[in-house]
Design an enzyme around this catalytic site. Structure first.
Site, PDB file in Angstrom:
ATOM      1  N   ARG A  83      -9.137   0.968   9.947  1.00 50.49           N
ATOM      2  CA  ARG A  83      -8.633  -0.381  10.188  1.00 50.49           C
ATOM      3  C   ARG A  83      -9.595  -1.194  11.034  1.00 50.49           C
ATOM      4  NH1 ARG A  83      -3.062   0.389   9.479  1.00 50.49           N
ATOM      5  NH2 ARG A  83      -1.757  -1.419   9.760  1.00 50.49           N
ATOM      6  N   LYS A 128       0.829  -1.214   0.000  1.00 46.62           N
ATOM      7  CA  LYS A 128       0.000   0.000   0.000  1.00 46.62           C
ATOM      8  C   LYS A 128       0.861   1.261   0.000  1.00 46.62           C
ATOM      9  CE  LYS A 128      -2.037  -1.266   3.847  1.00 46.62           C
ATOM     10  NZ  LYS A 128      -1.334  -2.542   4.113  1.00 46.62           N
ATOM     11  N   ARG A 135       0.448  -9.181  13.647  1.00 45.56           N
ATOM     12  CA  ARG A 135      -0.216  -8.219  12.746  1.00 45.56           C
ATOM     13  C   ARG A 135      -1.178  -8.933  11.795  1.00 45.56           C
ATOM     14  NH1 ARG A 135       4.669  -5.515  10.071  1.00 45.56           N
ATOM     15  NH2 ARG A 135       3.241  -4.106   9.030  1.00 45.56           N
ATOM     16  N   ARG A 180      11.895  -2.219  10.474  1.00 47.63           N
ATOM     17  CA  ARG A 180      10.877  -1.799  11.436  1.00 47.63           C
ATOM     18  C   ARG A 180      10.744  -2.835  12.547  1.00 47.63           C
ATOM     19  NH1 ARG A 180       5.667   0.069   7.880  1.00 47.63           N
ATOM     20  NH2 ARG A 180       4.621  -1.116   9.522  1.00 47.63           N
ATOM     21  N   ARG A 232      11.663  -6.160   4.078  1.00 50.85           N
ATOM     22  CA  ARG A 232      11.530  -4.693   3.967  1.00 50.85           C
ATOM     23  C   ARG A 232      12.606  -3.984   4.795  1.00 50.85           C
ATOM     24  NH1 ARG A 232       5.880  -1.974   5.169  1.00 50.85           N
ATOM     25  NH2 ARG A 232       6.067  -3.196   7.083  1.00 50.85           N
TER      26      ARG A 232
HETATM   27  P1  AP5 Z   1       4.868  -1.627   1.721  1.00 47.01           P
HETATM   28  O1  AP5 Z   1       4.497  -0.737   0.579  1.00 47.01           O
HETATM   29  O2  AP5 Z   1       5.695  -1.056   2.824  1.00 47.01           O
HETATM   30  O3  AP5 Z   1       3.566  -2.372   2.301  1.00 47.01           O
HETATM   31  P2  AP5 Z   1       2.342  -1.798   3.118  1.00 47.01           P
HETATM   32  O4  AP5 Z   1       1.113  -2.469   2.585  1.00 47.01           O
HETATM   33  O5  AP5 Z   1       2.349  -0.302   3.141  1.00 47.01           O
HETATM   34  O6  AP5 Z   1       2.678  -2.431   4.515  1.00 47.01           O
HETATM   35  P3  AP5 Z   1       2.708  -1.844   5.997  1.00 47.01           P
HETATM   36  O7  AP5 Z   1       3.378  -2.926   6.816  1.00 47.01           O
HETATM   37  O8  AP5 Z   1       3.319  -0.488   6.062  1.00 47.01           O
HETATM   38  O9  AP5 Z   1       1.245  -1.794   6.305  1.00 47.01           O
HETATM   39  P4  AP5 Z   1       0.644  -1.858   7.645  1.00 47.01           P
HETATM   40  O10 AP5 Z   1      -0.751  -1.590   7.257  1.00 47.01           O
HETATM   41  O11 AP5 Z   1       0.851  -3.080   8.456  1.00 47.01           O
HETATM   42  O12 AP5 Z   1       1.484  -0.790   8.489  1.00 47.01           O
HETATM   43  P5  AP5 Z   1       1.136   0.687   8.941  1.00 47.01           P
HETATM   44  O13 AP5 Z   1       2.351   1.478   8.789  1.00 47.01           O
HETATM   45  O14 AP5 Z   1      -0.140   1.151   8.313  1.00 47.01           O
HETATM   46  O15 AP5 Z   1       5.625  -2.908   1.082  1.00 47.01           O
HETATM   47  C1  AP5 Z   1       6.120  -3.958   1.889  1.00 47.01           C
HETATM   48  C2  AP5 Z   1       7.401  -4.517   1.261  1.00 47.01           C
HETATM   49  O16 AP5 Z   1       7.076  -5.109   0.001  1.00 47.01           O
HETATM   50  C3  AP5 Z   1       8.482  -3.452   0.957  1.00 47.01           C
HETATM   51  O17 AP5 Z   1       9.741  -3.992   1.218  1.00 47.01           O
HETATM   52  C4  AP5 Z   1       8.325  -3.151  -0.555  1.00 47.01           C
HETATM   53  O18 AP5 Z   1       9.561  -2.763  -1.158  1.00 47.01           O
HETATM   54  C5  AP5 Z   1       7.820  -4.488  -1.073  1.00 47.01           C
HETATM   55  N1  AP5 Z   1       6.864  -4.322  -2.166  1.00 47.01           N
HETATM   56  C6  AP5 Z   1       5.826  -3.463  -2.194  1.00 47.01           C
HETATM   57  N2  AP5 Z   1       5.144  -3.595  -3.338  1.00 47.01           N
HETATM   58  C7  AP5 Z   1       5.764  -4.592  -4.036  1.00 47.01           C
HETATM   59  C8  AP5 Z   1       5.502  -5.208  -5.299  1.00 47.01           C
HETATM   60  N3  AP5 Z   1       4.471  -4.820  -6.054  1.00 47.01           N
HETATM   61  N4  AP5 Z   1       6.336  -6.202  -5.705  1.00 47.01           N
HETATM   62  C9  AP5 Z   1       7.381  -6.606  -4.940  1.00 47.01           C
HETATM   63  N5  AP5 Z   1       7.667  -6.048  -3.726  1.00 47.01           N
HETATM   64  C10 AP5 Z   1       6.868  -5.064  -3.287  1.00 47.01           C
HETATM   65  O19 AP5 Z   1       0.786   0.452  10.475  1.00 47.01           O
HETATM   66  C11 AP5 Z   1       1.791   0.111  11.413  1.00 47.01           C
HETATM   67  C12 AP5 Z   1       1.180   0.094  12.808  1.00 47.01           C
HETATM   68  O20 AP5 Z   1       0.658   1.401  13.139  1.00 47.01           O
HETATM   69  C13 AP5 Z   1      -0.027  -0.842  13.008  1.00 47.01           C
HETATM   70  O21 AP5 Z   1       0.370  -2.176  13.250  1.00 47.01           O
HETATM   71  C14 AP5 Z   1      -0.706  -0.172  14.215  1.00 47.01           C
HETATM   72  O22 AP5 Z   1      -0.042  -0.450  15.416  1.00 47.01           O
HETATM   73  C15 AP5 Z   1      -0.526   1.306  13.911  1.00 47.01           C
HETATM   74  N6  AP5 Z   1      -1.647   1.851  13.109  1.00 47.01           N
HETATM   75  C16 AP5 Z   1      -1.564   2.426  11.880  1.00 47.01           C
HETATM   76  N7  AP5 Z   1      -2.772   2.797  11.449  1.00 47.01           N
HETATM   77  C17 AP5 Z   1      -3.651   2.455  12.436  1.00 47.01           C
HETATM   78  C18 AP5 Z   1      -5.061   2.563  12.566  1.00 47.01           C
HETATM   79  N8  AP5 Z   1      -5.817   3.093  11.576  1.00 47.01           N
HETATM   80  N9  AP5 Z   1      -5.634   2.104  13.707  1.00 47.01           N
HETATM   81  C19 AP5 Z   1      -4.898   1.576  14.695  1.00 47.01           C
HETATM   82  N10 AP5 Z   1      -3.547   1.424  14.633  1.00 47.01           N
HETATM   83  C20 AP5 Z   1      -2.934   1.860  13.507  1.00 47.01           C
END
Ligand code: AP5
Length: 209
Positions: free
Chosen positions: A88, A13, A166, A155, A122
């Site tokens: 979420r 994402k 997660r 991370r 990552r």
């Molecule tokens: P990446 O683009 O980083 O993936 P992502 O879907 O953004 O994954 P996240 O882990 O950041 O999502 P998340 O929803 O768990 O974390 P968030 O930061 O929101 O890609 C991942 C890897 O794959 C990278 O290495 C990339 O290079 C590779 N890649 C990407 N696309 C590719 C492709 N097409 N082909 C090959 N490789 C590829 O949340 C973190 C924490 O914050 C949560 O656990 C929670 O504690 C808190 N939080 C955030 N939002 C909320 C909320 N709304 N409510 C409550 N807690 C929240």
């Protein structure tokens, strides 16, 4: 256009949102990035959420909803935005619907095997949030950010135990949003196994088609 990006952790994402925001000319608002920025700056919010995030659990709904409500009131979000990682939970989605009109919910679909590979490989630049992968998108020099020259980090929530947690949290709390947005006629499922550029093209087609 007001867009929500849905889908499991590591589905790509954040990577695709960085491309999509250039195409659409609207801000990319990632709650995870906002929390990480607060942790880096040692704010009160950062201290509150640091251990929750490291474990892979969710930050409480009230904290997250207020953060997003405030962010969406800023001038740069007046003509649209990409919400990444919010909502979420069903409670967050219902709160969002009271202060925003969502045009589409784009769901990244990816197998669990691929998710684990993406998360465990990552690496990020702490100061800019730039995202790499040790196999599919490595930096020019191993372990170093291409632009700032800073060392890349893993991370805390990309360690195996936190990844497992997660994924459980995603299934229990976030996956129900797929039916929620489907019921509203806003869901657009996207195959996230392709390259970031191809995923972007599929999203643009789904949004414009
Ligand atoms: P990446 O683009 O980083 O993936 P992502 O879907 O953004 O994954 P996240 O882990 O950041 O999502 P998340 O929803 O768990 O974390 P968030 O930061 O929101 O890609 C991942 C890897 O794959 C990278 O290495 C990339 O290079 C590779 N890649 C990407 N696309 C590719 C492709 N097409 N082909 C090959 N490789 C590829 O949340 C973190 C924490 O914050 C949560 O656990 C929670 O504690 C808190 N939080 C955030 N939002 C909320 C909320 N709304 N409510 C409550 N807690 C929240």
């Amino acid at each position: 256009m007001n867009i929500v990006l849905l889908g499991p952790p590591g589905a790509g994402k954040g990577t695709v949102a960085a491309l999509l925001k250039k195409e659409l000319g609207v801000p990319h608002i990632s709650t995870g990035d906002i929390f990480r920025e607060n942790i880096k700056n040692g704010t009160e919010l950062g201290r509150k959420v640091e251990s929750i995030m490291a474990s892979g659990a969710l930050v409480p709904d009230d904290v997250t909803v207020e953060l997003v409500r405030d962010r969406l009131s800023k001038a740069d979000a007046a003509d649209g935005y990409i919400l990444d990682g919010f909502p979420r939970t069903i409670a967050q989605a219902e709160a969002l619907s009271s202060f925003a009109d969502i045009d589409a919910a784009v769901c990244f679909v990816l197998s669990e095997e691929e998710i684990v590979k993406r998360l465990s490989g990552r690496r990020i630049c702490k100061s800019t949030g730039r995202i790499y992968h040790i196999v599919s998108n490595p930096p020019k020099v191993e372990g170093i950010d291409d632009e700032t020259g800073e060392p890349l980090i893993q991370r805390d929530d990309d360690k195996p135990e936190a990844i497992r947690h997660r994924l459980e949290v995603y299934e229990a709390s976030t996956a129900p949003l797929i039916s929620y947005y489907e019921g509203k006629g806003l869901l657009r499922n996207i195959d996230a196994s392709a390259s970031p550029e191809d995923v972007l093209a599929s999203i643009l087609k789904a949004l414009r088609g």
